[in-house]
Write a protein that holds these residues in place. Structure first.
Motif, PDB file in Angstrom:
ATOM      1  N   ILE A 241       0.813  -1.212   0.000  1.00  0.00           N
ATOM      2  CA  ILE A 241       0.000   0.000   0.000  1.00  0.00           C
ATOM      3  C   ILE A 241       0.850   1.266   0.000  1.00  0.00           C
ATOM      4  O   ILE A 241       0.318   2.360  -0.163  1.00  0.00           O
ATOM      5  N   HIS A 242       2.141   1.096   0.175  1.00  0.00           N
ATOM      6  CA  HIS A 242       3.044   2.248   0.282  1.00  0.00           C
ATOM      7  C   HIS A 242       4.447   1.696   0.111  1.00  0.00           C
ATOM      8  O   HIS A 242       4.686   0.492   0.298  1.00  0.00           O
ATOM      9  N   ARG A 243       5.380   2.559  -0.258  1.00  0.00           N
ATOM     10  CA  ARG A 243       6.748   2.060  -0.411  1.00  0.00           C
ATOM     11  C   ARG A 243       7.317   1.513   0.884  1.00  0.00           C
ATOM     12  O   ARG A 243       8.286   0.750   0.871  1.00  0.00           O
ATOM     13  N   GLU A 256      -9.863   5.558   3.561  1.00  0.00           N
ATOM     14  CA  GLU A 256     -10.248   6.970   3.621  1.00  0.00           C
ATOM     15  C   GLU A 256      -9.517   7.741   2.534  1.00  0.00           C
ATOM     16  O   GLU A 256      -8.342   8.076   2.687  1.00  0.00           O
ATOM     17  N   PRO A 257     -10.177   8.017   1.409  1.00  0.00           N
ATOM     18  CA  PRO A 257      -9.509   8.775   0.344  1.00  0.00           C
ATOM     19  C   PRO A 257      -9.189  10.199   0.796  1.00  0.00           C
ATOM     20  O   PRO A 257      -9.940  10.798   1.564  1.00  0.00           O
ATOM     21  N   LEU A 258      -8.098  10.731   0.294  1.00  0.00           N
ATOM     22  CA  LEU A 258      -7.687  12.102   0.588  1.00  0.00           C
ATOM     23  C   LEU A 258      -7.760  12.941  -0.678  1.00  0.00           C
ATOM     24  O   LEU A 258      -7.738  12.413  -1.797  1.00  0.00           O
ATOM     25  N   ASP A 259      -7.871  14.241  -0.512  1.00  0.00           N
ATOM     26  CA  ASP A 259      -7.981  15.145  -1.654  1.00  0.00           C
ATOM     27  C   ASP A 259      -6.748  15.089  -2.544  1.00  0.00           C
ATOM     28  O   ASP A 259      -6.817  15.404  -3.732  1.00  0.00           O
ATOM     29  N   GLU A 262      -4.103  10.389  -2.480  1.00  0.00           N
ATOM     30  CA  GLU A 262      -3.635   9.310  -1.621  1.00  0.00           C
ATOM     31  C   GLU A 262      -4.776   8.881  -0.702  1.00  0.00           C
ATOM     32  O   GLU A 262      -5.924   9.321  -0.867  1.00  0.00           O
ATOM     33  N   ALA A 263      -4.492   8.020   0.257  1.00  0.00           N
ATOM     34  CA  ALA A 263      -5.549   7.542   1.153  1.00  0.00           C
ATOM     35  C   ALA A 263      -4.940   7.108   2.468  1.00  0.00           C
ATOM     36  O   ALA A 263      -3.728   6.923   2.592  1.00  0.00           O
ATOM     37  N   ARG A 264      -5.797   6.990   3.453  1.00  0.00           N
ATOM     38  CA  ARG A 264      -5.448   6.357   4.720  1.00  0.00           C
ATOM     39  C   ARG A 264      -6.236   5.060   4.818  1.00  0.00           C
ATOM     40  O   ARG A 264      -7.413   5.011   4.465  1.00  0.00           O
ATOM     41  N   VAL A 265      -5.582   4.028   5.324  1.00  0.00           N
ATOM     42  CA  VAL A 265      -6.284   2.763   5.542  1.00  0.00           C
ATOM     43  C   VAL A 265      -6.420   2.555   7.047  1.00  0.00           C
ATOM     44  O   VAL A 265      -5.463   2.746   7.801  1.00  0.00           O
ATOM     45  N   HIS A 266      -7.606   2.186   7.480  1.00  0.00           N
ATOM     46  CA  HIS A 266      -7.914   1.995   8.887  1.00  0.00           C
ATOM     47  C   HIS A 266      -7.964   0.505   9.177  1.00  0.00           C
ATOM     48  O   HIS A 266      -8.668  -0.249   8.483  1.00  0.00           O
ATOM     49  N   LEU A 267      -7.229   0.080  10.199  1.00  0.00           N
ATOM     50  CA  LEU A 267      -7.157  -1.331  10.552  1.00  0.00           C
ATOM     51  C   LEU A 267      -8.084  -1.640  11.718  1.00  0.00           C
ATOM     52  O   LEU A 267      -8.599  -0.738  12.391  1.00  0.00           O
ATOM     53  N   ALA A 268      -8.266  -2.923  11.973  1.00  0.00           N
ATOM     54  CA  ALA A 268      -9.227  -3.353  12.978  1.00  0.00           C
ATOM     55  C   ALA A 268      -8.862  -2.886  14.376  1.00  0.00           C
ATOM     56  O   ALA A 268      -9.742  -2.663  15.214  1.00  0.00           O
ATOM     57  N   ASP A 269      -7.585  -2.713  14.677  1.00  0.00           N
ATOM     58  CA  ASP A 269      -7.174  -2.304  16.019  1.00  0.00           C
ATOM     59  C   ASP A 269      -7.091  -0.792  16.171  1.00  0.00           C
ATOM     60  O   ASP A 269      -6.641  -0.293  17.212  1.00  0.00           O
ATOM     61  N   GLY A 270      -7.507  -0.036  15.155  1.00  0.00           N
ATOM     62  CA  GLY A 270      -7.474   1.419  15.225  1.00  0.00           C
ATOM     63  C   GLY A 270      -6.257   2.044  14.587  1.00  0.00           C
ATOM     64  O   GLY A 270      -6.179   3.270  14.482  1.00  0.00           O
ATOM     65  N   SER A 276      -0.325   5.148  -0.708  1.00  0.00           N
ATOM     66  CA  SER A 276       0.123   6.100  -1.718  1.00  0.00           C
ATOM     67  C   SER A 276      -0.814   6.095  -2.920  1.00  0.00           C
ATOM     68  O   SER A 276      -1.557   5.142  -3.161  1.00  0.00           O
ATOM     69  N   ARG A 277      -0.764   7.170  -3.672  1.00  0.00           N
ATOM     70  CA  ARG A 277      -1.600   7.285  -4.874  1.00  0.00           C
ATOM     71  C   ARG A 277      -1.264   6.174  -5.870  1.00  0.00           C
ATOM     72  O   ARG A 277      -2.152   5.629  -6.526  1.00  0.00           O
ATOM     73  N   ARG A 278       0.011   5.821  -5.946  1.00  0.00           N
ATOM     74  CA  ARG A 278       0.433   4.778  -6.892  1.00  0.00           C
ATOM     75  C   ARG A 278      -0.100   3.407  -6.498  1.00  0.00           C
ATOM     76  O   ARG A 278      -0.446   2.596  -7.366  1.00  0.00           O
ATOM     77  N   GLN A 279      -0.175   3.119  -5.196  1.00  0.00           N
ATOM     78  CA  GLN A 279      -0.576   1.792  -4.735  1.00  0.00           C
ATOM     79  C   GLN A 279      -2.074   1.660  -4.512  1.00  0.00           C
ATOM     80  O   GLN A 279      -2.581   0.548  -4.371  1.00  0.00           O
ATOM     81  N   LEU A 280      -2.807   2.778  -4.475  1.00  0.00           N
ATOM     82  CA  LEU A 280      -4.238   2.719  -4.187  1.00  0.00           C
ATOM     83  C   LEU A 280      -5.024   1.902  -5.217  1.00  0.00           C
ATOM     84  O   LEU A 280      -5.876   1.090  -4.825  1.00  0.00           O
ATOM     85  N   PRO A 281      -4.787   2.054  -6.525  1.00  0.00           N
ATOM     86  CA  PRO A 281      -5.522   1.207  -7.473  1.00  0.00           C
ATOM     87  C   PRO A 281      -5.270  -0.275  -7.258  1.00  0.00           C
ATOM     88  O   PRO A 281      -6.193  -1.097  -7.382  1.00  0.00           O
ATOM     89  N   GLY A 282      -4.035  -0.644  -6.924  1.00  0.00           N
ATOM     90  CA  GLY A 282      -3.736  -2.048  -6.670  1.00  0.00           C
ATOM     91  C   GLY A 282      -4.460  -2.576  -5.451  1.00  0.00           C
ATOM     92  O   GLY A 282      -4.909  -3.728  -5.422  1.00  0.00           O
TER      93      GLY A 282
END
Length: 306
Positions: A241-243, A256-259, A262-270, A276-282
């Protein structure tokens, strides 16, 4: 929050906590030494105001506290191991001279300022070469004491934290599991070995020439590159998801997409990790192929109205 950092950090003895502990030790020792100085002066029949020895002691303790973070940084930058201590010992000796010089110059400056603030003039009574040599003979012991304590706690922390290894194939038998898709990792902690299932790894984070495997709230260093580990793990389960991050899709709760794209990913434990923008489509493609795209909630973009 910085999207390049996890939301939670592993429990460690942070520098601020260490500095508070040493501050309590050094300042308490300074106060005790000042009181002893006054008592010794009274026994000799001399008059000595408490503020003077307090100034002497606190100026020394204060400079030590100010320079401790620099000393800790040096210990982490050039650690002493069984195969490196002989080569790095001259470096530490040179550092002890520089540390003592910084300590003495700062200490003397603080004393002159303190005396001037009450209308007095601080008189040392010895020449600078004599003072520097005298202080170095004391400082070199303190310097190497701090270095030894720092390396001991670093060693103990590594032992307590544990270190992960890939299971090695026996020399006289076939591998116990497929070498290209390890199902378990060997974790060595406090002299004991534990098996950690690959599916229990929440994410892997690159950290220089090694990485940290996150398992149930604990980080286990693994001497490998993120690319090498990614090549050996199941791509249907672990996605880059990121380098600096490789994520187990089983612990993903929302994206959580960002303007910025890029994005933030939220995990089960908080925990919150960057994507990164490059890895988000994957990441989205992996979720779609797994049939989980519709079930996965997606947070609204940051700053967007709902």
């Amino acid at each position: 929050m910085d999207p390049n950092l996890p939301h939670r950090s592993s429990p460690r003895w942070r520098p601020a906590s260490r500095l508070l502990v040493w501050a309590a030790i050094l300042l308490g020792s300074a106060a005790a030494n000042a009181v002893v100085e006054v008592m010794d002066a009274q026994r000799r029949g001399e008059a000595l105001a408490l503020w003077e020895p307090m100034t002497w002691e606190l100026s020394s303790a204060g400079m030590i506290l100010l320079t401790l973070p620099l000393l800790w940084w040096g210990c982490q930058r050039w650690p002493l191991h069984a195969d490196t201590w002989r080569r790095r010992l001259p470096l530490y000796l040179a550092a002890s001279v520089a540390w003592s010089l910084l300590h003495v110059v700062g200490m003397m400056l603080l004393r002159h300022l303190a005396y001037a603030s009450v209308g007095e003039h601080y008189v040392d009574g010895s020449s600078w070469p004599t003072r520097l040599l005298y202080e170095y003979l004391k400082d070199v012991r303190a310097f190497f004491s701090f270095v030894a304590i720092e390396h001991f706690f670093s060693w103990f922390g590594r032992r307590r934290q544990g270190e992960a290894h890939l299971l090695a194939a026996p020399e006289d038998a076939p591998p116990v599991e497929p070498v290209d898709r390890p199902e378990r990792f060997l974790v060595r902690k406090l002299g004991r070995d534990f098996l950690v299932a690959t599916c229990d790894i929440e994410y892997a984070q690159a950290a220089g020439n090694y990485m940290n495997l996150r398992v149930r709230g604990h980080d286990y260093p693994l001497r490998s590159t993120l690319a090498a580990l990614e090549a050996r793990l199941d791509p249907a389960r672990f996605v880059r998801i990121h380098r600096s991050y490789l994520l187990n899709l089983a612990v993903l709760v929302s994206i959580e997409p960002l303007d910025s794209g890029e994005a933030r990913v939220h995990l089960a434990d908080g925990t919150v990790l960057p994507c990164s923008r490059r890895q988000l489509p994957g990441l989205r493609a992996a979720l779609g192929h797994g049939g989980a795209a519709d079930a996965l909630p997606s947070a609204a973009p940051a700053g967007a109205s709902t």
